[in-house]
Design a protein around this motif. Structure first.
Motif, mmCIF file in Angstrom:
data_model
loop_
_atom_site.group_PDB
_atom_site.id
_atom_site.type_symbol
_atom_site.label_atom_id
_atom_site.label_comp_id
_atom_site.label_asym_id
_atom_site.label_seq_id
_atom_site.Cartn_x
_atom_site.Cartn_y
_atom_site.Cartn_z
ATOM 1 N N GLY A 154 13.743 10.345 9.337
ATOM 2 C CA GLY A 154 13.447 8.976 8.927
ATOM 3 C C GLY A 154 13.851 7.881 9.865
ATOM 4 O O GLY A 154 14.440 6.901 9.418
ATOM 5 N N THR A 155 13.552 7.976 11.171
ATOM 6 C CA THR A 155 13.735 6.809 12.024
ATOM 7 C C THR A 155 12.655 5.794 11.697
ATOM 8 O O THR A 155 11.590 6.127 11.197
ATOM 9 N N GLN A 156 12.911 4.536 12.011
ATOM 10 C CA GLN A 156 11.936 3.498 11.698
ATOM 11 C C GLN A 156 10.612 3.740 12.410
ATOM 12 O O GLN A 156 9.540 3.502 11.870
ATOM 13 N N ALA A 157 10.683 4.276 13.640
ATOM 14 C CA ALA A 157 9.454 4.527 14.397
ATOM 15 C C ALA A 157 8.582 5.557 13.706
ATOM 16 O O ALA A 157 7.372 5.370 13.553
ATOM 17 N N THR A 158 9.192 6.674 13.271
ATOM 18 C CA THR A 158 8.393 7.712 12.647
ATOM 19 C C THR A 158 7.865 7.272 11.295
ATOM 20 O O THR A 158 6.749 7.624 10.918
ATOM 21 N N VAL A 159 8.640 6.508 10.551
ATOM 22 C CA VAL A 159 8.157 6.010 9.265
ATOM 23 C C VAL A 159 6.959 5.091 9.475
ATOM 24 O O VAL A 159 5.954 5.166 8.774
ATOM 25 N N THR A 160 7.044 4.200 10.466
ATOM 26 C CA THR A 160 5.933 3.287 10.750
ATOM 27 C C THR A 160 4.681 4.054 11.129
ATOM 28 O O THR A 160 3.576 3.744 10.667
ATOM 29 N N GLN A 161 4.823 5.087 11.951
ATOM 30 C CA GLN A 161 3.670 5.886 12.350
ATOM 31 C C GLN A 161 3.042 6.573 11.156
ATOM 32 O O GLN A 161 1.818 6.625 11.026
ATOM 33 N N GLN A 162 3.859 7.117 10.275
ATOM 34 C CA GLN A 162 3.329 7.814 9.111
ATOM 35 C C GLN A 162 2.572 6.873 8.186
ATOM 36 O O GLN A 162 1.631 7.258 7.519
ATOM 37 N N LYS A 163 2.987 5.607 8.145
ATOM 38 C CA LYS A 163 2.342 4.659 7.247
ATOM 39 C C LYS A 163 1.007 4.161 7.784
ATOM 40 O O LYS A 163 0.258 3.485 7.079
ATOM 41 N N GLU A 164 0.697 4.476 9.031
ATOM 42 C CA GLU A 164 -0.552 4.001 9.609
ATOM 43 C C GLU A 164 -1.760 4.752 9.080
ATOM 44 O O GLU A 164 -2.883 4.324 9.260
ATOM 45 N N ASP A 165 -1.559 5.893 8.464
ATOM 46 C CA ASP A 165 -2.681 6.637 7.883
ATOM 47 C C ASP A 165 -2.224 7.268 6.574
ATOM 48 O O ASP A 165 -1.073 7.167 6.180
ATOM 49 N N TYR A 166 -3.178 7.908 5.907
ATOM 50 C CA TYR A 166 -2.871 8.494 4.604
ATOM 51 C C TYR A 166 -2.875 10.018 4.652
ATOM 52 O O TYR A 166 -3.027 10.675 3.637
ATOM 53 N N PRO A 194 -4.338 8.741 -3.424
ATOM 54 C CA PRO A 194 -4.481 8.950 -1.981
ATOM 55 C C PRO A 194 -4.400 7.666 -1.162
ATOM 56 O O PRO A 194 -4.071 7.704 0.020
ATOM 57 N N ASN A 195 -4.719 6.533 -1.787
ATOM 58 C CA ASN A 195 -4.700 5.261 -1.062
ATOM 59 C C ASN A 195 -3.337 4.575 -1.074
ATOM 60 O O ASN A 195 -3.183 3.501 -0.499
ATOM 61 N N LYS A 196 -2.370 5.184 -1.749
ATOM 62 C CA LYS A 196 -1.040 4.588 -1.827
ATOM 63 C C LYS A 196 0.007 5.700 -1.770
ATOM 64 O O LYS A 196 0.533 6.134 -2.801
ATOM 65 N N PRO A 197 0.324 6.186 -0.561
ATOM 66 C CA PRO A 197 1.265 7.307 -0.421
ATOM 67 C C PRO A 197 2.616 7.011 -1.060
ATOM 68 O O PRO A 197 3.059 5.866 -1.131
ATOM 69 N N PHE A 198 3.264 8.074 -1.492
ATOM 70 C CA PHE A 198 4.551 8.014 -2.177
ATOM 71 C C PHE A 198 5.615 8.580 -1.231
ATOM 72 O O PHE A 198 5.466 9.682 -0.698
ATOM 73 N N TYR A 199 6.695 7.823 -1.003
ATOM 74 C CA TYR A 199 7.751 8.231 -0.083
ATOM 75 C C TYR A 199 9.077 8.333 -0.829
ATOM 76 O O TYR A 199 9.422 7.455 -1.621
ATOM 77 N N THR A 215 0.809 -1.219 0.000
ATOM 78 C CA THR A 215 0.000 0.000 0.000
ATOM 79 C C THR A 215 0.840 1.266 0.000
ATOM 80 O O THR A 215 0.342 2.357 0.291
ATOM 81 N N THR A 216 2.133 1.155 -0.320
ATOM 82 C CA THR A 216 2.991 2.334 -0.378
ATOM 83 C C THR A 216 3.852 2.286 -1.638
ATOM 84 O O THR A 216 4.062 1.233 -2.240
ATOM 85 N N ARG A 217 4.359 3.475 -2.019
ATOM 86 C CA ARG A 217 5.307 3.606 -3.115
ATOM 87 C C ARG A 217 6.569 4.243 -2.535
ATOM 88 O O ARG A 217 6.519 5.375 -2.073
ATOM 89 N N GLU A 218 7.677 3.512 -2.555
ATOM 90 C CA GLU A 218 8.886 3.974 -1.887
ATOM 91 C C GLU A 218 10.058 4.062 -2.866
ATOM 92 O O GLU A 218 10.323 3.117 -3.612
#
Length: 376
Positions: free
Chosen positions: A247-259, A202-207, A184-187
């Motif tokens: 870009g810590t892993q924690a903040t990236v994970t939190q950001q991926k929880e919503d759109y 909107p359903n597949k955020p781009f990072y 569900t993401t584009r990295e």
């Protein structure tokens, strides 16, 4: 080493070392500042004011739930009024400290922003800062197969991504991405410089990952600049909105929880510069703001005894940049002028010279300082 003697209280309040001392009682920073005060006893008042400001705004920020809470303009204004009343009661106020309320508001908004970053990536995170994460280290951590495109030529190279997005890759730059994008993401991982035109989904955020900074978008165009020999990262928005965060892993994970676009949100004509060594993000206007691609840009900037509020409103719509001024003080200010091809800052120079005002940039805003126009 910073020359803290020349700092103003609001500048000291956003310094990472000062924050670690006052908010975390970090031993190394505590020892440094105690020794600094011994060597600079005349700066005790500076430290007291900076700590008062930091403590008050820290109270504001901690009232918001969640690590990524957004501080609204209204909350900032309310807190500044409360803070102003407390500081105004002091016997020996600093002249520069008591600038116009609009300027104090702008400074405090920046401090709240920086304080929010400090809490999000310093106090509340249990893992270390991301630091200088190189491109090779980033791609080595990815489990999915990646396709790499390197531009070894002297000209820009266009890269077509599997979702329909495009990248204009500058010389001496590399980009890696999975083909196709899974889940569900584009990295995308970048070193160098690239201009991104992202297909809206909107359903597949781009990072975009670049040297410790993550840029998140839903569909827009922007530039990312980062090089291994330059530890800073710059993100410049052309259209739409992007959000950026360390870009810590924690903040990236939190950001991926919503759109949603959270963190620091950038709009056209805004940019940030990220320094990964101290996780500092500085937001500002681009050097030459461009007219937005809207019908308003075709309207002439011709004014004939036009109230200054209308003039500033026209510029705000044309460039998408907020202009902060005291409408009550400037209610007698009018402008008669024809402004056509001048860059924005030249327009502002002409306007301010005409009405005897001044302007400054602060946190990607334009702050107008004026004593009014009297009977002009």
């Amino acid at each position: 080493m910073q020359d803290y003697r020349n700092f103003e209280p609001e500048e000291l309040a956003i310094d990472p070392s000062f924050q670690r001392w006052k908010l975390l009682d970090d031993p190394a920073d505590r020892d440094f500042w105690k020794e600094w005060l011994v060597q600079n006893p005349d700066k005790e008042e500076l430290v007291d004011k900076a700590y008062q400001l930091l403590s008050t705004l820290n109270d504001v920020y901690t009232r918001f739930p969640g690590e990524r809470a957004t501080v609204s303009d209204r909350e900032v204004q309310n807190e500044i009024q409360r803070l102003s009343q407390a500081i105004d009661s002091q016997e020996k106020p600093s002249v520069r400290w008591y600038r116009s309320e609009w300027v104090r508001y702008g400074m405090a908004a920046s401090i709240v922003l920086m304080l929010g970053l400090f809490w999000q990536y310093g106090v509340r995170s249990t893992e270390p800062k991301s630091g200088n994460v190189t491109y090779d280290e980033l791609v080595a951590q990815v489990s999915n197969p990646l396709r790499e495109v390197a531009n070894t030529t002297n000209a820009s190279r266009q890269v077509q991504l599997p979702d329909g997005s495009t990248i204009v890759l500058k010389p001496k730059s590399r980009v890696s991405y999975p083909d196709p994008f899974p889940g569900t993401t584009r990295e995308v991982y970048l070193v160098g410089e690239a201009f991104f035109q992202v297909h809206k989904d909107p359903n597949k955020p781009f990072y975009v990952y670049a040297n410790g900074l993550v840029t998140k978008v839903l569909g827009t165009s922007f530039t990312v600049q980062t090089f291994e020999d330059n530890k800073q990262v710059k993100v410049v928005v052309k259209t739409g909105k992007v959000s950026v965060f360390a870009g810590t892993q924690a903040t990236v994970t939190q950001q991926k929880e919503d759109y949603k676009l959270e963190g620091i949100v950038l709009t056209p004509n805004q940019q940030i510069v990220f320094t990964p060594t101290d996780t500092r993000i500085v937001k500002s206007l681009v050097a030459e703001p461009a007219l937005l691609e809207k019908p308003v840009q075709k309207q002439p900037f011709s004014f004939r005894r036009t109230p200054i509020a209308e003039v500033f409103a026209t510029l705000e719509k044309a460039y998408g940049i907020r202009i902060v001024f005291d409408e009550e003080i400037m209610k007698s200010c009018y402008l008669t002028a024809s402004l056509e091809d001048e860059p924005l800052f030249e327009k502002l120079d002409l306007i301010c010279n005409t009405i005897n005002a001044r302007y400054e940039q602060l946190d990607a805003h334009i702050i107008i300082n004026s004593d009014g126009c009297g009977s002009l």
